[in-house]
Design a protein around this motif. Structure first.
Motif, PDB file in Angstrom:
ATOM      1  N   GLN A 113      43.499  29.046  31.970  1.00 46.57           N
ATOM      2  CA  GLN A 113      43.726  28.387  30.793  1.00 46.57           C
ATOM      3  C   GLN A 113      45.137  27.626  30.727  1.00 46.57           C
ATOM      4  OE1 GLN A 113      42.210  30.226  27.264  1.00 46.57           O
ATOM      5  NE2 GLN A 113      43.501  29.527  25.856  1.00 46.57           N
ATOM      6  N   TYR A 114      46.094  28.474  30.981  1.00 45.71           N
ATOM      7  CA  TYR A 114      47.514  28.122  30.885  1.00 45.71           C
ATOM      8  C   TYR A 114      47.785  27.075  32.156  1.00 45.71           C
ATOM      9  CZ  TYR A 114      48.219  31.857  27.524  1.00 45.71           C
ATOM     10  OH  TYR A 114      48.243  32.656  26.557  1.00 45.71           O
ATOM     11  N   MET A 115      47.091  27.218  33.114  1.00 42.17           N
ATOM     12  CA  MET A 115      47.250  26.344  34.354  1.00 42.17           C
ATOM     13  C   MET A 115      46.349  25.270  34.128  1.00 42.17           C
ATOM     14  SD  MET A 115      46.972  29.704  37.233  1.00 42.17           S
ATOM     15  CE  MET A 115      47.309  28.317  38.635  1.00 42.17           C
ATOM     16  N   LYS A 116      45.629  24.896  33.168  1.00 38.27           N
ATOM     17  CA  LYS A 116      44.748  24.185  33.141  1.00 38.27           C
ATOM     18  C   LYS A 116      43.809  23.697  34.101  1.00 38.27           C
ATOM     19  CE  LYS A 116      48.288  21.675  29.787  1.00 38.27           C
ATOM     20  NZ  LYS A 116      47.818  22.391  28.861  1.00 38.27           N
ATOM     21  N   ASN A 117      43.316  24.807  34.660  1.00 37.40           N
ATOM     22  CA  ASN A 117      42.384  24.837  35.859  1.00 37.40           C
ATOM     23  C   ASN A 117      42.714  23.839  36.880  1.00 37.40           C
ATOM     24  OD1 ASN A 117      40.047  26.285  35.542  1.00 37.40           O
ATOM     25  ND2 ASN A 117      38.891  24.732  34.261  1.00 37.40           N
ATOM     26  N   GLY A 118      44.296  23.961  37.041  1.00 39.31           N
ATOM     27  CA  GLY A 118      44.848  23.265  38.263  1.00 39.31           C
ATOM     28  C   GLY A 118      45.680  24.439  38.894  1.00 39.31           C
ATOM     29  N   GLY A 119      45.959  23.931  40.118  1.00 35.56           N
ATOM     30  CA  GLY A 119      46.690  24.907  41.072  1.00 35.56           C
ATOM     31  C   GLY A 119      45.745  25.795  41.831  1.00 35.56           C
ATOM     32  N   CYS A 120      45.919  27.126  42.398  1.00 37.80           N
ATOM     33  CA  CYS A 120      45.046  27.931  42.788  1.00 37.80           C
ATOM     34  C   CYS A 120      45.375  29.571  42.414  1.00 37.80           C
ATOM     35  CB  CYS A 120      45.106  27.914  44.312  1.00 37.80           C
ATOM     36  SG  CYS A 120      44.169  29.121  45.141  1.00 37.80           S
ATOM     37  N   LEU A 121      44.268  29.971  41.837  1.00 40.92           N
ATOM     38  CA  LEU A 121      44.662  31.337  41.158  1.00 40.92           C
ATOM     39  C   LEU A 121      43.605  32.182  42.056  1.00 40.92           C
ATOM     40  CD1 LEU A 121      45.248  33.453  39.061  1.00 40.92           C
ATOM     41  CD2 LEU A 121      43.532  32.458  37.401  1.00 40.92           C
ATOM     42  N   ILE A 122      44.319  33.108  42.671  1.00 40.76           N
ATOM     43  CA  ILE A 122      43.588  34.164  43.405  1.00 40.76           C
ATOM     44  C   ILE A 122      43.321  35.572  42.617  1.00 40.76           C
ATOM     45  CG2 ILE A 122      43.439  35.719  45.584  1.00 40.76           C
ATOM     46  CD1 ILE A 122      43.545  32.778  46.281  1.00 40.76           C
ATOM     47  N   ALA A 123      41.901  35.746  42.070  1.00 42.47           N
ATOM     48  CA  ALA A 123      41.517  36.773  41.519  1.00 42.47           C
ATOM     49  C   ALA A 123      40.879  37.652  42.525  1.00 42.47           C
ATOM     50  CB  ALA A 123      40.380  36.298  40.382  1.00 42.47           C
ATOM     51  N   ASN A 124      41.690  38.854  42.498  1.00 42.34           N
ATOM     52  CA  ASN A 124      41.414  40.039  43.421  1.00 42.34           C
ATOM     53  C   ASN A 124      40.892  41.327  42.501  1.00 42.34           C
ATOM     54  OD1 ASN A 124      41.174  41.362  46.263  1.00 42.34           O
ATOM     55  ND2 ASN A 124      42.743  42.641  45.042  1.00 42.34           N
ATOM     56  N   ASP A 125      40.038  42.048  43.117  1.00 38.05           N
ATOM     57  CA  ASP A 125      39.670  43.312  42.530  1.00 38.05           C
ATOM     58  C   ASP A 125      39.223  43.969  44.058  1.00 38.05           C
ATOM     59  OD1 ASP A 125      39.623  44.590  39.815  1.00 38.05           O
ATOM     60  OD2 ASP A 125      38.193  45.840  40.965  1.00 38.05           O
ATOM     61  N   MET A 126      39.039  45.329  44.046  1.00 35.19           N
ATOM     62  CA  MET A 126      38.679  45.921  45.167  1.00 35.19           C
ATOM     63  C   MET A 126      37.343  46.679  45.129  1.00 35.19           C
ATOM     64  SD  MET A 126      40.805  49.719  44.947  1.00 35.19           S
ATOM     65  CE  MET A 126      40.354  50.492  46.500  1.00 35.19           C
ATOM     66  N   LYS A 127      36.680  46.651  44.066  1.00 32.07           N
ATOM     67  CA  LYS A 127      35.620  47.190  43.848  1.00 32.07           C
ATOM     68  C   LYS A 127      34.364  45.923  43.566  1.00 32.07           C
ATOM     69  CE  LYS A 127      37.167  51.755  41.915  1.00 32.07           C
ATOM     70  NZ  LYS A 127      36.795  52.587  40.855  1.00 32.07           N
ATOM     71  N   LYS A 128      33.398  46.210  44.493  1.00 32.08           N
ATOM     72  CA  LYS A 128      32.514  45.095  44.491  1.00 32.08           C
ATOM     73  C   LYS A 128      31.660  45.105  43.064  1.00 32.08           C
ATOM     74  CE  LYS A 128      31.475  44.791  49.428  1.00 32.08           C
ATOM     75  NZ  LYS A 128      30.444  45.087  50.427  1.00 32.08           N
ATOM     76  N   GLY A 129      31.207  46.120  42.536  1.00 36.28           N
ATOM     77  CA  GLY A 129      30.662  46.157  41.185  1.00 36.28           C
ATOM     78  C   GLY A 129      31.399  45.391  40.177  1.00 36.28           C
ATOM     79  N   ARG A 130      32.629  45.693  40.095  1.00 37.46           N
ATOM     80  CA  ARG A 130      33.606  45.097  39.022  1.00 37.46           C
ATOM     81  C   ARG A 130      33.780  43.538  39.479  1.00 37.46           C
ATOM     82  NH1 ARG A 130      37.299  47.956  36.077  1.00 37.46           N
ATOM     83  NH2 ARG A 130      38.950  46.491  36.443  1.00 37.46           N
ATOM     84  N   VAL A 131      33.869  43.232  40.732  1.00 38.47           N
ATOM     85  CA  VAL A 131      33.977  41.787  40.999  1.00 38.47           C
ATOM     86  C   VAL A 131      32.652  40.933  40.551  1.00 38.47           C
ATOM     87  CG1 VAL A 131      33.677  40.014  43.025  1.00 38.47           C
ATOM     88  CG2 VAL A 131      35.313  41.910  43.055  1.00 38.47           C
ATOM     89  N   ASN A 132      31.396  41.647  40.623  1.00 44.56           N
ATOM     90  CA  ASN A 132      30.319  40.752  40.085  1.00 44.56           C
ATOM     91  C   ASN A 132      30.493  40.565  38.552  1.00 44.56           C
ATOM     92  OD1 ASN A 132      28.865  40.872  42.485  1.00 44.56           O
ATOM     93  ND2 ASN A 132      27.871  42.904  41.857  1.00 44.56           N
TER      94      ASN A 132
END
Length: 307
Positions: free
Chosen positions: A127-146
Motif C-alpha cells: 500500500q505504501y509502495m503504491k503497488n510499485g517497485g518489487c516486494l519479496i514476500a517470504n515465508d519458510m512454511k508452505k502451509g502459511r504461504v498459501n
C-alpha cells in the motif's frame, strides 16, 4: 480472582519471569484483557475517505493514532462485513501496523519481507509502495504461504513475489535490498490477549530457541541490506532475550546503527539489563510496548540503519 492470580494459576513460571519486567496490577490486567478489534483500510482498492464514510454508516470507528489508515471498530465478526471480503479492509492488530510505518517503503524500491505470512504487514507495505517497485514476500512454511498468497490476492497486491525459503537464505544477497522487514517468529507473549493458550503453553525454552533463530535471521537480513538502507526488526513478545538481546547481538557483530522511533503513542522503557545480561545503551532507542500502554498487543520494534 485477580488478574495476577489468573496468570499465576495458568502458568506460574510465566508470572515469575515477567513480573521481573513489570509487576503492576494494570500490567497483569491488560495481559489477559480481550483485544479491541482493529482494521486497516486498503487504499490499493479504494480511497481512504470513501471506505471510512461507508463503514461509519454501520460501525463506530476510532482512529489508530499512529497509522492514518488504521481504525478500531466495534465489530466482532469482520467475516460478515462485505468490505472485508472485498479486500477493502483487513483485520490487523493496531500495534502490528507499526513496523511497516517505521520501515516506510517507497514506490520503486526493492523490499524484503523476510517472514511475511499471513501477509497483513506485506499488504500494508505494498500500500505504501503504491503497488510499485518489487516486494519479496517470504515465508519458510508452505502451509502459511498459501494463506499469504490468498491474502495478497484479496488485497489486490500486484508488486509482490512470494518465495518459500528459510530467512537465512537471503544473507547471500549482500547489499541488495533498500528496506527489509524482519517481523520475527517469537514466543508470542503479546498475543495472550488474542488467545489464552499462549499463556498456558508458554515455556522459557521456547523463548530461548526463538532467540537463537532471531539472531541468525537478523544477521542475514543486515547482510542483505544496502548501505543506507533500513531494517526493521519486530516481535509480538515482551521477553528481552527475543528483543533487546537480539538487537544488542547485531550491534556487537556489525556496524549497525539504531534510530529512535517517533510515533504518537505511549511506550515502556527498553530493557538495558536482564538476568545479569547487560545491553548496549543504543538499545534504549528501540520501541517497547506493554499491553496497557496503548490497550494493544505487546510489541517490540527496532529501526536499524546500515551506514
Amino acid at each position: 480472582m485477580s488478574a495476577r492470580d489468573i496468570v499465576r494459576e495458568a502458568n506460574r513460571k510465566f508470572y515469575e519471569r515477567y513480573s521481573l519486567l513489570e509487576d503492576t496490577d494494570e500490567f497483569w490486567e491488560f495481559i489477559i484483557r480481550s483485544l479491541r478489534q482493529s482494521i486497516r483500510v486498503n487504499t490499493l482498492k479504494a480511497p481512504l475517505d470513501v471506505v471510512v464514510e461507508r463503514l461509519s454508516e454501520e460501525f463506530e470507528l476510532e482512529p489508530v493514532p499512529w497509522v492514518e489508515e488504521g481504525f478500531f471498530i466495534n465489530s466482532d465478526n469482520l467475516a460478515g462485513v462485505p468490505e472485508h471480503g472485498l479486500g477493502l479492509i483487513f483485520g490487523q492488530e493496531a500495534s502490528s501496523m507499526i513496523p511497516p510505518v517505521v520501515l516506510d517503503p517507497k514506490p520503486g524500491e526493492l523490499v524484503l519481507d523476510m517472514a511475511a505470512a499471513p501477509g497483513s504487514k506485506t499488504g500494508q507495505m505494498a500500500q505504501y509502495m503504491k503497488n510499485g517497485g518489487c516486494l519479496i514476500a517470504n515465508d519458510m512454511k508452505k502451509g502459511r504461504v498459501n494463506v499469504l498468497i490468498a491474502n495478497l490476492n484479496r488485497m489486490g497486491v500486484l508488486n509482490a513475489r512470494v518465495t518459500i525459503k528459510d530467512g537465512r537464505y537471503f544473507g547471500r544477497f549482500d547489499n541488495t535490498f533498500d528496506r527489509i522487514l524482519l517481523d520475527a517468529p517469537c514466543s508470542s507473549v503479546g498475543m495472550v490477549r488474542k488467545s489464552f493458550r499462549f499463556l498456558r503453553e508458554w515455556q522459557l525454552k521456547t523463548a530461548l530457541r526463538y532467540s537463537n533463530i532471531q539472531k541468525r535471521l537478523i544477521l542475514a537480513a543486515y547482510r542483505a541490506l544496502k548501505p543506507g538502507g533500513v531494517l526493521v526488526y519486530s516481535t509480538c513478545t515482551i521477553d528481552p532475550i527475543e528483543n533487546e538481546e537480539v538487537v544488542d547481538y547485531l550491534l556487537k557483530k556489525t556496524d549497525a546503527e539504531i534510530e529512535r522511533i517517533q510515533l504518537p503513542l505511549k511506550s515502556s522503557e527498553p530493557v538495558l539489563e536482564f538476568e545479569g545480561r547487560k545491553y548496549s545503551e543504543e538499545v534504549s532507542k528501540c520501541l517497547r510496548l506493554h499491553p496497557q500502554d496503548n490497550d494493544s498487543e505487546a510489541f517490540f520494534v527496532a529501526k536499524i540503519v546500515k551506514p
